[in-house]
Structure formats: C-alpha cells, structure tokens
Design a protein around this motif. Structure first.
Motif, PDB file in Angstrom:
ATOM      1  N   TYR A  22      11.242  31.788  21.272  1.00  0.00           N
ATOM      2  CA  TYR A  22      12.471  31.962  20.585  1.00  0.00           C
ATOM      3  C   TYR A  22      13.557  32.638  21.340  1.00  0.00           C
ATOM      4  CZ  TYR A  22       9.864  36.524  20.483  1.00  0.00           C
ATOM      5  OH  TYR A  22       9.039  37.642  21.061  1.00  0.00           O
ATOM      6  N   LYS A  23      13.089  33.253  22.672  1.00  0.00           N
ATOM      7  CA  LYS A  23      13.989  34.165  23.519  1.00  0.00           C
ATOM      8  C   LYS A  23      14.366  32.987  24.548  1.00  0.00           C
ATOM      9  CE  LYS A  23      12.214  38.612  23.130  1.00  0.00           C
ATOM     10  NZ  LYS A  23      11.434  39.828  23.812  1.00  0.00           N
ATOM     11  N   GLY A  24      13.505  32.240  25.171  1.00  0.00           N
ATOM     12  CA  GLY A  24      13.800  31.323  26.269  1.00  0.00           C
ATOM     13  C   GLY A  24      14.006  31.847  27.634  1.00  0.00           C
ATOM     14  N   ARG A  25      12.963  32.870  27.832  1.00  0.00           N
ATOM     15  CA  ARG A  25      13.260  33.452  29.227  1.00  0.00           C
ATOM     16  C   ARG A  25      11.947  32.566  30.019  1.00  0.00           C
ATOM     17  NH1 ARG A  25      14.216  38.458  31.195  1.00  0.00           N
ATOM     18  NH2 ARG A  25      12.936  38.944  33.210  1.00  0.00           N
ATOM     19  N   GLU A  52      16.927  35.006  29.067  1.00  0.00           N
ATOM     20  CA  GLU A  52      16.881  34.545  27.768  1.00  0.00           C
ATOM     21  C   GLU A  52      18.424  34.327  27.510  1.00  0.00           C
ATOM     22  OE1 GLU A  52      15.128  38.661  27.697  1.00  0.00           O
ATOM     23  OE2 GLU A  52      14.943  36.914  28.504  1.00  0.00           O
ATOM     24  N   GLY A  53      18.900  33.735  26.854  1.00  0.00           N
ATOM     25  CA  GLY A  53      20.212  33.623  26.106  1.00  0.00           C
ATOM     26  C   GLY A  53      21.315  33.091  27.276  1.00  0.00           C
ATOM     27  N   ASN A  54      20.780  32.819  28.209  1.00  0.00           N
ATOM     28  CA  ASN A  54      21.883  32.138  29.400  1.00  0.00           C
ATOM     29  C   ASN A  54      21.673  30.457  29.385  1.00  0.00           C
ATOM     30  OD1 ASN A  54      22.755  34.455  30.162  1.00  0.00           O
ATOM     31  ND2 ASN A  54      21.036  34.839  31.633  1.00  0.00           N
ATOM     32  N   ARG A  55      22.911  29.915  29.777  1.00  0.00           N
ATOM     33  CA  ARG A  55      22.809  28.408  30.112  1.00  0.00           C
ATOM     34  C   ARG A  55      22.596  28.296  31.565  1.00  0.00           C
ATOM     35  NH1 ARG A  55      26.872  28.728  25.945  1.00  0.00           N
ATOM     36  NH2 ARG A  55      26.143  27.436  24.058  1.00  0.00           N
ATOM     37  N   VAL A  56      21.749  27.514  31.963  1.00  0.00           N
ATOM     38  CA  VAL A  56      21.449  27.420  33.344  1.00  0.00           C
ATOM     39  C   VAL A  56      21.929  26.002  33.974  1.00  0.00           C
ATOM     40  CG1 VAL A  56      19.989  27.548  35.349  1.00  0.00           C
ATOM     41  CG2 VAL A  56      19.782  29.246  33.384  1.00  0.00           C
ATOM     42  N   GLY A  57      22.677  25.866  34.768  1.00  0.00           N
ATOM     43  CA  GLY A  57      22.763  24.588  35.722  1.00  0.00           C
ATOM     44  C   GLY A  57      22.144  24.377  36.835  1.00  0.00           C
ATOM     45  N   GLY A  83       2.980  29.722  38.917  1.00  0.00           N
ATOM     46  CA  GLY A  83       2.897  29.568  37.653  1.00  0.00           C
ATOM     47  C   GLY A  83       4.184  29.593  36.999  1.00  0.00           C
ATOM     48  N   ILE A  84       4.380  29.178  35.609  1.00  0.00           N
ATOM     49  CA  ILE A  84       5.581  28.990  34.854  1.00  0.00           C
ATOM     50  C   ILE A  84       5.132  29.636  33.509  1.00  0.00           C
ATOM     51  CG2 ILE A  84       7.206  27.562  33.873  1.00  0.00           C
ATOM     52  CD1 ILE A  84       6.461  25.353  35.947  1.00  0.00           C
ATOM     53  N   VAL A  85       5.812  30.744  33.327  1.00  0.00           N
ATOM     54  CA  VAL A  85       5.817  31.571  32.076  1.00  0.00           C
ATOM     55  C   VAL A  85       7.176  31.388  31.374  1.00  0.00           C
ATOM     56  CG1 VAL A  85       5.250  33.781  30.880  1.00  0.00           C
ATOM     57  CG2 VAL A  85       4.217  33.082  33.139  1.00  0.00           C
ATOM     58  N   ILE A  86       6.864  30.931  29.970  1.00  0.00           N
ATOM     59  CA  ILE A  86       8.081  30.961  29.215  1.00  0.00           C
ATOM     60  C   ILE A  86       7.836  31.954  27.988  1.00  0.00           C
ATOM     61  CG2 ILE A  86       9.561  29.359  27.454  1.00  0.00           C
ATOM     62  CD1 ILE A  86       8.658  27.192  29.248  1.00  0.00           C
ATOM     63  N   MET A 101       8.400  19.889  22.763  1.00  0.00           N
ATOM     64  CA  MET A 101       8.906  19.975  21.510  1.00  0.00           C
ATOM     65  C   MET A 101      10.046  21.374  21.515  1.00  0.00           C
ATOM     66  SD  MET A 101       8.285  17.530  19.389  1.00  0.00           S
ATOM     67  CE  MET A 101       8.711  18.320  17.852  1.00  0.00           C
ATOM     68  N   LYS A 102       9.569  22.087  22.358  1.00  0.00           N
ATOM     69  CA  LYS A 102      10.678  23.555  22.492  1.00  0.00           C
ATOM     70  C   LYS A 102      11.627  23.539  23.505  1.00  0.00           C
ATOM     71  CE  LYS A 102       8.162  25.477  19.098  1.00  0.00           C
ATOM     72  NZ  LYS A 102       8.863  26.135  18.166  1.00  0.00           N
ATOM     73  N   LEU A 103      11.469  22.615  24.446  1.00  0.00           N
ATOM     74  CA  LEU A 103      12.274  22.373  25.692  1.00  0.00           C
ATOM     75  C   LEU A 103      13.556  21.239  25.306  1.00  0.00           C
ATOM     76  CD1 LEU A 103       9.983  22.650  28.757  1.00  0.00           C
ATOM     77  CD2 LEU A 103      11.195  24.341  27.641  1.00  0.00           C
TER      78      LEU A 103
END
Length: 160
Positions: A22-25, A52-57, A83-86, A101-103
């Motif tokens: 829900y945050k997107g970090r 979280e909350g940022n658009r990233v290119g 590791g990758i933590v979301i 489904m969340k990305l």
C-alpha cells in the motif's frame, strides 16, 4: 531441455496481506545478478531505496542494467545474492502472482497486444468499465477511445 521451472504463483503458507504494497517503498540491498552460472555479473551489488509515493525513472546507457533491474523486481531473473523488500516484505518468499499483481511498469516503448482495448488494459478482467474509463481519462486517451466504433471492445489497426 532441462529448464528450471518458475516459482509457484502463490505460496499458501506465505501469502501477503491483501493490503500489502500500500505504500510502495522498495529497498534493494546488495543485489547481484548474472544471467547464467559463472557468467559476469550484470548487476554488481546494487543498494538503494525507492521511497514510497515517488515516481521513479530508471535511466542509463544501453547495457547498463536497467532492464535487468526491472526483471529482478518482477522475479523474472533471480539475484545471486542480496535482497529486495517491498513495504517490509522480502519478495523472494512470496508467490509470483502475489508479487506481480501488485507491481506496474510503464515501458519506454508502448506496446499493444492483439485484442481489444479492454483486453490490453485489463487482461485478467479485474476492473469495471468505469475503472477502465477513469484510467483512460488519466492518460488522456478517453476522447480517442470514445470515438472508436466499438469503444473498449475495439481492436485492430483499422479501428485504432
């Protein structure tokens, strides 16, 4: 051929909560990736945080690892280490469907697949027509699709 199968779509005893991501970090820690055993590393220890909350290119020269980084986020390629933590959840331990489904990704090159506008925007049939029209409006395509003979059900070059 002896091709290793993909991890499972869901792992029943390790499903993320429905509110997950829900945050997107996104936190990457020392990610190292190569495409074959004993091949040179394509990603060589990437550590960064996408807040979280940022658009990233993701930008860089050809061959710099942009696509590999995205493929690693979607678990199309598995890291050799790191590791990758979301949102606090290590994505290596959840099913692929629960992750994918969340990305979302917006590619530099837009691609339409064979089929209707609706099928291209909602291939799994998860959203209502109203949701699809809202999305089209947000990307300034509502007027264009509205003018098509079959609107959301339009397909083919002669209609688009």
């Amino acid at each position: 051929m002896h091709i290793e199968s993909e991890p499972p779509a869901t792992i029943e005893n390790n499903r993320p909560p429905s509110s997950w991501a829900y945050k997107g970090r996104i936190e990457l820690t020392n990610i190292k990736v190569s495409y074959r055993l004993n091949a040179p590393l394509v990603l060589k220890g990437i550590t960064c945080t996408f807040k979280e909350g940022n658009r990233v290119g993701v930008v860089g020269r050809t061959g710099s690892g942009k696509t590999t980084l995205i493929n690693t986020l979607f678990c199309l390629v598995e890291p050799e280490s790191g590791g990758i933590v979301i949102d606090g959840l290590n994505i290596c331990y959840i099913g692929l469907k629960d992750l994918r489904m969340k990305l979302s990704i917006i590619s530099q090159e837009p691609t339409l697949f064979k089929g209707s506008v609706r099928l291209n925007l909602d291939p799994l049939g998860l959203y209502s027509d109203q949701d699809i029209w809202v999305a089209l409006e947000k990307c300034q395509l509502k007027a264009t699709i509205s003018r098509l003979l079959n609107q959301l059900d339009s397909s083919g070059e002669n209609e688009l």
